[in-house]
Write an enzyme that holds these catalytic residues in place. Structure first.
Site, PDB file in Angstrom:
ATOM      1  N   ASP A 228       0.861  -1.186   0.000  1.00  0.00           N
ATOM      2  CA  ASP A 228       0.000   0.000   0.000  1.00  0.00           C
ATOM      3  C   ASP A 228       0.895   1.233   0.000  1.00  0.00           C
ATOM      4  O   ASP A 228       1.644   1.448   0.965  1.00  0.00           O
ATOM      5  CB  ASP A 228      -0.876  -0.068   1.271  1.00  0.00           C
ATOM      6  CG  ASP A 228      -1.808   1.113   1.397  1.00  0.00           C
ATOM      7  OD1 ASP A 228      -1.608   2.126   0.682  1.00  0.00           O
ATOM      8  OD2 ASP A 228      -2.729   1.033   2.220  1.00  0.00           O
ATOM      9  N   HIS A 247      -2.874  11.682 -10.280  1.00  0.00           N
ATOM     10  CA  HIS A 247      -4.146  12.287 -10.748  1.00  0.00           C
ATOM     11  C   HIS A 247      -5.370  11.561 -10.174  1.00  0.00           C
ATOM     12  O   HIS A 247      -6.475  12.068 -10.257  1.00  0.00           O
ATOM     13  CB  HIS A 247      -4.200  12.402 -12.290  1.00  0.00           C
ATOM     14  CG  HIS A 247      -4.527  11.143 -13.025  1.00  0.00           C
ATOM     15  ND1 HIS A 247      -4.998  11.140 -14.315  1.00  0.00           N
ATOM     16  CD2 HIS A 247      -4.436   9.842 -12.668  1.00  0.00           C
ATOM     17  CE1 HIS A 247      -5.191   9.891 -14.719  1.00  0.00           C
ATOM     18  NE2 HIS A 247      -4.860   9.085 -13.727  1.00  0.00           N
TER      19      HIS A 247
END
Ligand SMILES: C[S@@+](CC[C@H](N)C(=O)[O-])C[C@H]1O[C@@H](n2cnc3c(N)ncnc32)[C@H](O)[C@@H]1O
Length: 341
Positions: A228, A247
């Site tokens: 993660d 983004h």
């Protein structure tokens, strides 16, 4: 002869009804109509027989592909245009999965919540299921697989442009942060024989990445690690590639993942943020519809956004990284090179 401009109400109606565009491309891809056409000119009846659907409906869908400039029609039948050929599963740089993805019911149910997303700032996965985007995607394994394959299709194309635009020759180790199935690295590794790679992403990408890296012939120099990126990023590589990842997130989350990258970097490591840079002001250039479309997609699906160069610079600086230079690529993406400051 120039085509006369449509009257404004007709132009508007055409835009309002443009849902048919992505669904027509989706239907063609799902039914493998472009594969049935192949490189030949074929009668619609033959295409219909091959895909196992009624002649009338297939003929009408083929006519829609003609209007979309994905096919042409002559007395001999229908043929794919160079653009339409990208819908074939076996085309080099195929975009078939991308077309399949955009017509899936989950994507359509999400776009049905755009007004709510604009009103509340919440994403469709939050509004629909009260969960984060990638958890929501993982709930539908078939959809997740199509999403990952789509990213793979899009990224393989830009990876060659990146390998061409940036000099990796002095580097020995590279981590692709949020690298999905690893589509970015093979072209870069092939162009730089002394480089080894690590694809870092969530566990659901492990099997797809292993298969892809093997298929690309780079499994001996590139492996997958599950993790993660909000918790940790593998340490001490020469370069960290972060493509089409920032983004996906709002400023706070983007800062957090960039800070994890900074913690992993040595003083001389480099971070390459690879994104489309949004223009400060829209000028009407054809490509801008992709940028604003992607920006709405980020708002709706992930809570992220498309950013300008100035916004990326500010974000990187807030995570303790300084922009060294911005390298354009032959495609739409730019490489923002950053170092620890
Ligand atoms: C838009 S995709 C980009 C994939 C790849 N970089 C590319 O350009 O093809 C975003 C990627 O971020 C990964 N991702 C999302 N959350 C993550 C997390 N918390 N840790 C690691 N990877 C994550 C997703 O699984 C997905 O592969």
């Amino acid at each position: 002869m120039t085509t006369p401009e449509l009257p404004p109400p007709v132009k508007l109606s055409r835009l309002i009804m443009s849902v048919w565009v992505s669904q027509a491309l989706h239907a063609a891809a799902v039914l493998k109509i472009p594969d049935a056409l192949g490189t030949a000119t074929r009668a619609s009846a033959d295409v219909a027989r091959d895909v196992g659907a009624p002649h009338d409906t297939v003929h009408r869908l083929l006519r829609a592909l003609v209007v979309l400039e994905a096919a042409t029609e002559t007395d001999a039948g229908f043929a794919l245009t160079p653009m339409g050929a990208y819908l074939r599963a076996d085309a080099p740089d195929s975009m078939r999965n991308w077309a399949v993805l955009w017509g899936r019911p989950s994507i359509w149910s999400a776009w049905g919540r755009l007004a709510d997303s604009v009103r509340t700032g919440e994403t469709a996965p939050q509004l629909i299921a009260g969960m984060g985007t990638f958890e929501w995607v993982a709930q539908d394994p078939e959809g997740a697989d199509i999403f990952n394959r789509s990213m793979q299709e899009l990224t393989v194309r830009v990876s060659r442009a990146i390998a061409q635009a940036y000099d990796f020759s002095a580097l020995r180790t590279v981590v692709d942060v949020g690298g999905g199935h690893g589509a970015l690295l093979p072209a870069i590794l092939r162009a730089n024989p002394r480089l080894t790679g690590l694809v870092y992403d969530l566990p659901q990408c492990a099997a797809g990445a292993a298969a892809f890296l093997r298929e690309q012939g780079v499994a001996d120099r590139c492996r997958f690690e599950a993790g993660d990126f909000f918790e940790r990023v593998p340490a001490a590589a020469d370069a960290y590639l972060v493509k089409s990842v920032v983004h996906d997130w709002d400023d706070a989350k983007s800062r957090a993942l960039l800070a994890r990258c900074r913690e992993a970097m040595r003083a001389d490591s480099v971070l390459l943020l690879i994104e489309i840079l949004a223009p400060e002001r829209l000028t009407g250039a054809a490509f801008e519809s992709m940028i604003v479309g992607s920006d709405l997609n980020m708002m709706l699906m992930t809570g992220g956004k498309e950013r300008t160069e100035a916004q990326y610079r500010a974000l990187l600086e807030s995570a303790g990284l300084a922009v060294a230079r911005v390298v354009p690529t032959p495609g739409a993406m730019s490489i923002v090179e950053a170092r620890r400051n």
